[in-house]
Design an enzyme around this catalytic site. Sequence first.
Site, PDB file in Angstrom:
ATOM      1  N   GLY A  11       0.721  -1.072   0.384  1.00 28.29           N
ATOM      2  CA  GLY A  11      -0.285   0.147  -0.133  1.00 28.29           C
ATOM      3  C   GLY A  11       0.949   1.299  -0.526  1.00 28.29           C
ATOM      4  O   GLY A  11       0.213   2.057   0.533  1.00 28.29           O
ATOM      5  N   ALA A  12       1.743   1.525  -0.669  1.00 35.14           N
ATOM      6  CA  ALA A  12       2.894   2.251  -0.585  1.00 35.14           C
ATOM      7  C   ALA A  12       2.872   3.606  -1.139  1.00 35.14           C
ATOM      8  O   ALA A  12       3.126   5.082  -0.540  1.00 35.14           O
ATOM      9  CB  ALA A  12       4.476   1.425  -1.310  1.00 35.14           C
ATOM     10  N   ARG A  15      -1.879   6.688   2.177  1.00 38.47           N
ATOM     11  CA  ARG A  15      -1.589   7.641   2.656  1.00 38.47           C
ATOM     12  C   ARG A  15      -0.653   7.516   4.102  1.00 38.47           C
ATOM     13  O   ARG A  15       0.642   7.904   3.877  1.00 38.47           O
ATOM     14  CB  ARG A  15      -2.829   8.458   2.990  1.00 38.47           C
ATOM     15  CG  ARG A  15      -3.875   9.172   2.037  1.00 38.47           C
ATOM     16  CD  ARG A  15      -4.774   9.304   2.620  1.00 38.47           C
ATOM     17  NE  ARG A  15      -5.274  10.339   3.765  1.00 38.47           N
ATOM     18  CZ  ARG A  15      -5.348  11.814   3.679  1.00 38.47           C
ATOM     19  NH1 ARG A  15      -5.275  12.346   2.759  1.00 38.47           N
ATOM     20  NH2 ARG A  15      -4.895  12.198   4.946  1.00 38.47           N
ATOM     21  N   MET A  16      -1.464   6.407   3.694  1.00 32.38           N
ATOM     22  CA  MET A  16      -0.145   5.305   5.364  1.00 32.38           C
ATOM     23  C   MET A  16       0.554   4.910   4.471  1.00 32.38           C
ATOM     24  O   MET A  16       2.063   4.842   5.333  1.00 32.38           O
ATOM     25  CB  MET A  16      -1.528   4.005   5.931  1.00 32.38           C
ATOM     26  CG  MET A  16      -1.659   5.041   7.538  1.00 32.38           C
ATOM     27  SD  MET A  16      -1.382   5.525   8.472  1.00 32.38           S
ATOM     28  CE  MET A  16       0.199   4.671   8.676  1.00 32.38           C
ATOM     29  N   SER A 101      -3.952  -4.796  13.519  1.00 33.08           N
ATOM     30  CA  SER A 101      -4.163  -3.810  15.995  1.00 33.08           C
ATOM     31  C   SER A 101      -5.110  -2.972  14.202  1.00 33.08           C
ATOM     32  O   SER A 101      -4.463  -2.553  12.838  1.00 33.08           O
ATOM     33  CB  SER A 101      -2.759  -3.478  15.714  1.00 33.08           C
ATOM     34  OG  SER A 101      -3.754  -2.360  16.279  1.00 33.08           O
ATOM     35  N   HIS A 135     -13.443  10.675  11.129  1.00 31.16           N
ATOM     36  CA  HIS A 135     -12.082   9.828  10.013  1.00 31.16           C
ATOM     37  C   HIS A 135     -12.585  11.193   8.685  1.00 31.16           C
ATOM     38  O   HIS A 135     -13.926  11.474   8.775  1.00 31.16           O
ATOM     39  CB  HIS A 135     -12.242   8.696   9.657  1.00 31.16           C
ATOM     40  CG  HIS A 135     -11.558   7.760  11.404  1.00 31.16           C
ATOM     41  ND1 HIS A 135     -12.330   6.908  11.710  1.00 31.16           N
ATOM     42  CD2 HIS A 135     -10.125   6.997  11.481  1.00 31.16           C
ATOM     43  CE1 HIS A 135     -11.322   5.962  12.284  1.00 31.16           C
ATOM     44  NE2 HIS A 135      -9.831   6.703  12.359  1.00 31.16           N
ATOM     45  N   LYS A 139     -12.122   7.542   4.523  1.00 34.76           N
ATOM     46  CA  LYS A 139     -12.358   5.875   4.896  1.00 34.76           C
ATOM     47  C   LYS A 139     -13.502   5.764   4.518  1.00 34.76           C
ATOM     48  O   LYS A 139     -14.572   5.965   4.794  1.00 34.76           O
ATOM     49  CB  LYS A 139     -12.260   6.613   6.204  1.00 34.76           C
ATOM     50  CG  LYS A 139     -11.419   5.156   6.927  1.00 34.76           C
ATOM     51  CD  LYS A 139     -11.454   5.989   8.736  1.00 34.76           C
ATOM     52  CE  LYS A 139     -11.079   4.370   9.571  1.00 34.76           C
ATOM     53  NZ  LYS A 139     -10.513   3.286   9.142  1.00 34.76           N
TER      54      LYS A 139
END
Length: 248
Positions: A11-12, A15-16, A101, A135, A139
């Site tokens: 997922g490069a 955003r994360m 998580s 959020h 999302k």
Amino acid sequence: MTGLFHVGISGARGRMGRALSQVLDARGDVVVAARFDRGDQPDLSLCDVVIDFSTAEASAELAAACADRGGPALVIGSTGFDATQEAAIEAAATRVAIVRSGNFSLGVNILIGLVEHAALRLPAEAWDIEIQEAHHRRKVDAPSGTALMLGEAAAAGRGEDLAALRTPAREGLAERVAGSIGFSAIRAGGIVGEHTVMFASDDEVLTLSHSAIDRSLFAKGAVVAAAWVRNRRPGLYDMQDVLGFRQA
């Protein structure tokens, strides 16, 4: 265990993923060995561990691929899994070590413990529980994975499964069921993450909350999880394991 280790980012381009790249590139003990998104064909043999913030479907596929080849270990931060995808990750965890998580924040994981303790001490017949989360507009899953973690902690404090107590967002004429745990979600703007758990009686209200200011906090927590899980035995772990709140 210390020393240089090699990390892949799944997922490069998200955003994360970009936040993870910034955190990892600033560290001297990590080599980013692969950056990829769904549809790419990464060489997983280059990685000691892959940190994955993609989608539920892509995460389940990646977990199966890692399990088939006996590694690398995984840190999964995706949310919104269906039953089939959950089963795929659980099956993969019998062959590789996985930390999964809904939130990698240290503050949130402490909040989870506080919520469980409060639910244990405040009787269900007198105290209602409501969980609200907010959020950014992009999302897609609701409630958030973190909100569900908080709900599970509240239910555990009351000796129940969340499925038995969960009430979705309310609309129309609906009387509150005693002992239930309510959820509501906001999606707007660029909100990083806000979570509030309200315990309300007829006489008083207790509010426990957490606000994420910068998404780099999630990236930093995920890197801590990656360093921890890379040499663990196969199994499905979470941040309570990583932080030493339970024996792993």
